[in-house]
Design a protein around this motif. Structure first.
Motif, PDB file in Angstrom:
ATOM      1  N   MET A   1       2.952  27.941 -19.980  1.00  0.00           N
ATOM      2  CA  MET A   1       3.122  29.282 -20.692  1.00  0.00           C
ATOM      3  C   MET A   1       4.197  30.069 -20.298  1.00  0.00           C
ATOM      4  O   MET A   1       4.645  30.647 -21.498  1.00  0.00           O
ATOM      5  N   LEU A   2       4.665  30.224 -19.141  1.00  0.00           N
ATOM      6  CA  LEU A   2       5.792  31.340 -19.264  1.00  0.00           C
ATOM      7  C   LEU A   2       7.319  30.598 -19.843  1.00  0.00           C
ATOM      8  O   LEU A   2       7.919  31.762 -20.030  1.00  0.00           O
ATOM      9  N   GLN A   3       7.208  29.340 -20.014  1.00  0.00           N
ATOM     10  CA  GLN A   3       8.658  28.890 -20.667  1.00  0.00           C
ATOM     11  C   GLN A   3       8.511  29.407 -22.059  1.00  0.00           C
ATOM     12  O   GLN A   3       9.392  29.806 -22.748  1.00  0.00           O
ATOM     13  N   ASN A   4       7.316  29.339 -22.847  1.00  0.00           N
ATOM     14  CA  ASN A   4       7.101  29.856 -24.149  1.00  0.00           C
ATOM     15  C   ASN A   4       7.308  31.367 -24.116  1.00  0.00           C
ATOM     16  O   ASN A   4       7.883  31.887 -25.102  1.00  0.00           O
ATOM     17  N   ILE A   5       6.823  32.144 -23.287  1.00  0.00           N
ATOM     18  CA  ILE A   5       7.027  33.580 -23.193  1.00  0.00           C
ATOM     19  C   ILE A   5       8.508  33.800 -22.907  1.00  0.00           C
ATOM     20  O   ILE A   5       9.191  34.666 -23.743  1.00  0.00           O
ATOM     21  N   GLY A   6       9.032  32.992 -22.133  1.00  0.00           N
ATOM     22  CA  GLY A   6      10.548  33.214 -21.846  1.00  0.00           C
ATOM     23  C   GLY A   6      11.593  33.177 -23.050  1.00  0.00           C
ATOM     24  O   GLY A   6      12.318  33.702 -23.302  1.00  0.00           O
ATOM     25  N   LYS A   7      11.250  31.702 -23.804  1.00  0.00           N
ATOM     26  CA  LYS A   7      11.838  31.722 -24.921  1.00  0.00           C
ATOM     27  C   LYS A   7      11.734  32.731 -26.074  1.00  0.00           C
ATOM     28  O   LYS A   7      12.558  33.191 -26.832  1.00  0.00           O
ATOM     29  N   ARG A   8      10.548  33.122 -26.190  1.00  0.00           N
ATOM     30  CA  ARG A   8      10.206  34.430 -27.172  1.00  0.00           C
ATOM     31  C   ARG A   8      10.740  35.644 -26.384  1.00  0.00           C
ATOM     32  O   ARG A   8      11.567  36.432 -27.442  1.00  0.00           O
ATOM     33  N   ASP A  28      13.751  47.016 -14.831  1.00  0.00           N
ATOM     34  CA  ASP A  28      13.948  47.139 -13.344  1.00  0.00           C
ATOM     35  C   ASP A  28      13.532  45.683 -12.617  1.00  0.00           C
ATOM     36  O   ASP A  28      12.913  45.627 -11.659  1.00  0.00           O
ATOM     37  N   VAL A  29      14.255  44.769 -13.134  1.00  0.00           N
ATOM     38  CA  VAL A  29      14.432  43.327 -12.631  1.00  0.00           C
ATOM     39  C   VAL A  29      15.962  42.980 -12.587  1.00  0.00           C
ATOM     40  O   VAL A  29      16.632  43.420 -13.304  1.00  0.00           O
ATOM     41  N   SER A  30      16.224  41.892 -11.879  1.00  0.00           N
ATOM     42  CA  SER A  30      17.720  41.544 -11.523  1.00  0.00           C
ATOM     43  C   SER A  30      17.627  40.718 -13.043  1.00  0.00           C
ATOM     44  O   SER A  30      17.137  40.112 -13.571  1.00  0.00           O
ATOM     45  N   PRO A  31      19.284  40.699 -13.434  1.00  0.00           N
ATOM     46  CA  PRO A  31      19.557  39.770 -14.499  1.00  0.00           C
ATOM     47  C   PRO A  31      19.174  38.297 -14.306  1.00  0.00           C
ATOM     48  O   PRO A  31      18.911  37.827 -15.173  1.00  0.00           O
ATOM     49  N   GLY A  32      19.448  38.068 -13.002  1.00  0.00           N
ATOM     50  CA  GLY A  32      19.089  36.390 -12.459  1.00  0.00           C
ATOM     51  C   GLY A  32      17.651  36.210 -12.899  1.00  0.00           C
ATOM     52  O   GLY A  32      17.243  35.273 -13.296  1.00  0.00           O
ATOM     53  N   TYR A  33      16.873  37.079 -12.354  1.00  0.00           N
ATOM     54  CA  TYR A  33      15.448  36.755 -12.592  1.00  0.00           C
ATOM     55  C   TYR A  33      15.159  36.878 -14.265  1.00  0.00           C
ATOM     56  O   TYR A  33      14.439  35.889 -14.655  1.00  0.00           O
ATOM     57  N   SER A  35      16.940  35.947 -16.609  1.00  0.00           N
ATOM     58  CA  SER A  35      17.655  34.831 -17.088  1.00  0.00           C
ATOM     59  C   SER A  35      16.764  33.558 -16.692  1.00  0.00           C
ATOM     60  O   SER A  35      16.354  32.907 -17.647  1.00  0.00           O
ATOM     61  N   ASN A  36      16.421  33.531 -15.394  1.00  0.00           N
ATOM     62  CA  ASN A  36      15.318  32.629 -14.903  1.00  0.00           C
ATOM     63  C   ASN A  36      13.994  32.461 -15.763  1.00  0.00           C
ATOM     64  O   ASN A  36      13.584  31.341 -16.197  1.00  0.00           O
ATOM     65  N   LEU A  37      13.426  33.905 -15.909  1.00  0.00           N
ATOM     66  CA  LEU A  37      12.154  34.031 -16.820  1.00  0.00           C
ATOM     67  C   LEU A  37      12.372  33.407 -18.343  1.00  0.00           C
ATOM     68  O   LEU A  37      11.639  32.812 -18.750  1.00  0.00           O
ATOM     69  N   GLU A  38      13.686  33.677 -18.824  1.00  0.00           N
ATOM     70  CA  GLU A  38      13.787  33.197 -20.388  1.00  0.00           C
ATOM     71  C   GLU A  38      14.039  31.980 -20.313  1.00  0.00           C
ATOM     72  O   GLU A  38      13.636  31.131 -21.506  1.00  0.00           O
ATOM     73  N   LYS A  41      12.696  28.849 -15.800  1.00  0.00           N
ATOM     74  CA  LYS A  41      13.060  28.356 -14.626  1.00  0.00           C
ATOM     75  C   LYS A  41      12.159  29.085 -13.267  1.00  0.00           C
ATOM     76  O   LYS A  41      12.553  28.787 -12.222  1.00  0.00           O
ATOM     77  N   THR A  42      11.426  30.029 -13.814  1.00  0.00           N
ATOM     78  CA  THR A  42      10.675  30.694 -12.760  1.00  0.00           C
ATOM     79  C   THR A  42       9.266  30.391 -13.306  1.00  0.00           C
ATOM     80  O   THR A  42       9.040  30.593 -14.317  1.00  0.00           O
ATOM     81  N   ASP A  43       8.145  30.472 -12.387  1.00  0.00           N
ATOM     82  CA  ASP A  43       6.920  30.447 -12.785  1.00  0.00           C
ATOM     83  C   ASP A  43       5.899  31.414 -12.297  1.00  0.00           C
ATOM     84  O   ASP A  43       4.884  31.216 -12.173  1.00  0.00           O
TER      85      ASP A  43
END
Length: 110
Positions: A1-8, A28-33, A35-38, A41-43
């Motif tokens: 599910m997060l992968q679909n949200i990230g792409k969106r 208020d999150v890091s650019p790395g986080y 990017s990983n969400l998009e 790469k993060t669950d």
């Protein structure tokens, strides 16, 4: 599910012309986080962040049929028009009429 949200998120963010770093700062999150969400790469995602993203992009409900940028943009526009309908039905009618007429004009041109 997060992968679909990230792409969106990435599609909607780039469509608005918002850079990764500036959007991460706004959220208020890091650019790395971000990017990983998009990129899926993060669950994990905090509910408060999901709420901020929902307010910015109207992410939910995620439409499983939305597989490309056009679908995402149409779904997002539909959600915005539904909200606008509650406060300005004449404005919604104007926008839809303009869109429909523009599509017909461009189809006749081609």
């Amino acid at each position: 599910m997060l992968q679909n949200i990230g792409k969106r998120i990435r599609t909607l963010r780039t469509n608005k012309g918002i850079g990764l770093n500036s959007f991460a700062e706004k959220l208020d999150v890091s650019p790395g986080y971000l990017s990983n969400l998009e990129t899926g790469k993060t669950d994990t995602i905090q509910l408060s962040l999901l709420e901020r993203l929902q307010n910015e992009f109207y992410l939910l409900p995620i439409e499983s049929q939305a597989t490309d940028e056009l679908d995402l943009r149409i779904n997002h526009s539909r959600q915005q028009l539904s909200k606008l309908q509650q406060v300005d039905p004449e404005g919604v009618d104007y926008l839809l009429t303009t869109l429909e007429n523009g599509i017909e004009l461009l189809l006749k041109k081609n």
